[in-house]
Design a protein around this motif. Sequence first.
Motif, short mmCIF file in Angstrom:
data_model
loop_
_atom_site.label_atom_id
_atom_site.label_comp_id
_atom_site.label_asym_id
_atom_site.label_seq_id
_atom_site.Cartn_x
_atom_site.Cartn_y
_atom_site.Cartn_z
N GLN A 322 5.24 -33.32 27.93
CA GLN A 322 4.36 -32.07 28.19
C GLN A 322 4.95 -30.87 27.22
O GLN A 322 4.03 -29.97 26.61
N TYR A 325 3.29 -31.16 24.12
CA TYR A 325 1.83 -30.76 24.07
C TYR A 325 1.78 -29.30 24.04
O TYR A 325 1.05 -28.87 23.24
N TYR A 328 2.30 -27.81 20.70
CA TYR A 328 0.85 -28.17 20.03
C TYR A 328 -0.21 -27.08 20.27
O TYR A 328 -0.72 -26.43 19.34
N GLU A 329 -0.16 -26.87 21.83
CA GLU A 329 -1.08 -26.11 22.19
C GLU A 329 -0.89 -24.51 21.75
O GLU A 329 -1.80 -23.68 21.35
N PHE A 338 -0.39 -34.80 18.88
CA PHE A 338 0.22 -34.20 19.94
C PHE A 338 -0.84 -33.83 21.19
O PHE A 338 -0.52 -33.36 22.48
N PHE A 341 -0.85 -35.58 24.46
CA PHE A 341 0.67 -35.48 25.34
C PHE A 341 0.18 -35.03 26.71
O PHE A 341 0.95 -35.28 27.50
N ASP A 342 -0.76 -34.25 26.74
CA ASP A 342 -0.99 -33.58 28.18
C ASP A 342 -1.34 -34.65 29.39
O ASP A 342 -0.77 -35.04 30.03
#
Length: 361
Positions: A322, A325, A328-329, A338, A341-342
């Motif tokens: 997480q 992620y 990445y976000e 990525f 990955f959430d």
Amino acid sequence: MVPAGLQHTPSRESTPGLNLERLRTYLMRYGLTLDQSIAPKRFSAGYGNMNFLLNTKEKPLVLRRPPLGPVPRGANDMSREYRLLSGLHPTLPLVPKAELLCDDLSVIGAPFLVMEYRPGLVIGAEISSDTVEKWSGTEPIGHALGGRIIDVLARLHAVDFQACGLGDLGRPEGFVARTLRGWSKRAHLSWDGDAPGDLTALAEWLEAHQPEAIGPSTLIHNDFKLDNIILDPERLEPRTLIDWDMGTLGDPLYDLAVLLSYWTEADDPEPMHQLRQMPTARHGFPTREEAATLYAKACGRALHEFTFYRVLATLRIAVVFQQLYRRYESGGTDDPGFARFDDLARGLLHFGLQVAREHYY
């Protein structure tokens, strides 16, 4: 010899993470001459620290530095890793020799260490068909590798950390409770107020099942898995144990549980297969339970309340993905891999609950 897991860096001028001119000047202070005709090559595996093969006229070396972008406080600690390598190398020869530590950010923009280079084979998500075909052992290749992984872990946990000068490395008292608090806090920060129901249930289960009696502390690696062991390409015997920036003193059962959190079995639910960390679902590897039994026999250590450690380690790996992620976000990486990955992290939380309910080992 360049092992699998390296990607070529096109030119000296386009090496993200390195300032080669300043690095060359720095190395010269210590009698090392960077060969400017051969560009550094970056080891391509992993989501964290960056590792480069440096060719110097004296000998090949590995430079290790934190990832690009913001680094969480206390993470990717090069000074800690240098201390561990320096203390462990004389006692546990699998640990590579540390050569230099640089905390001057003006050199490459981040702290880094330089250590000896040991060529060999690194196995990640898959075992290559070539490696399988060359295997000449009488037992399945996975069975042999599984036993060797456990043997290395047992040898590590048998090290006299006081004799290595590492007795004050961490705070072993209260390690388990502190680790649980730490990962629970990181979990809620990673989901930023939008905690999945499985996270709440998992945290409540862990709080209610903390072990009352904890055995003697040992030195632990804290991210022990197959791709942190460099192998002899022919005999598949371990040559080197790497990636020490999270090493500390703590509960060895947690180290074992972290290893098993990466250990996928053929009948596991999909999130465990999406991890793609170790090739343990094929090739005759022991099951997680068999691997734990091998460890218990090798160490003479009972696996009391081991389900708690398994669930805690599964929470840890869910949070790690997480966090990746969120990187990445927030634009910290543009790697499209990525983006999944959430969902993976949420799936791992659910798997953790199944482990807690003893549907899986």
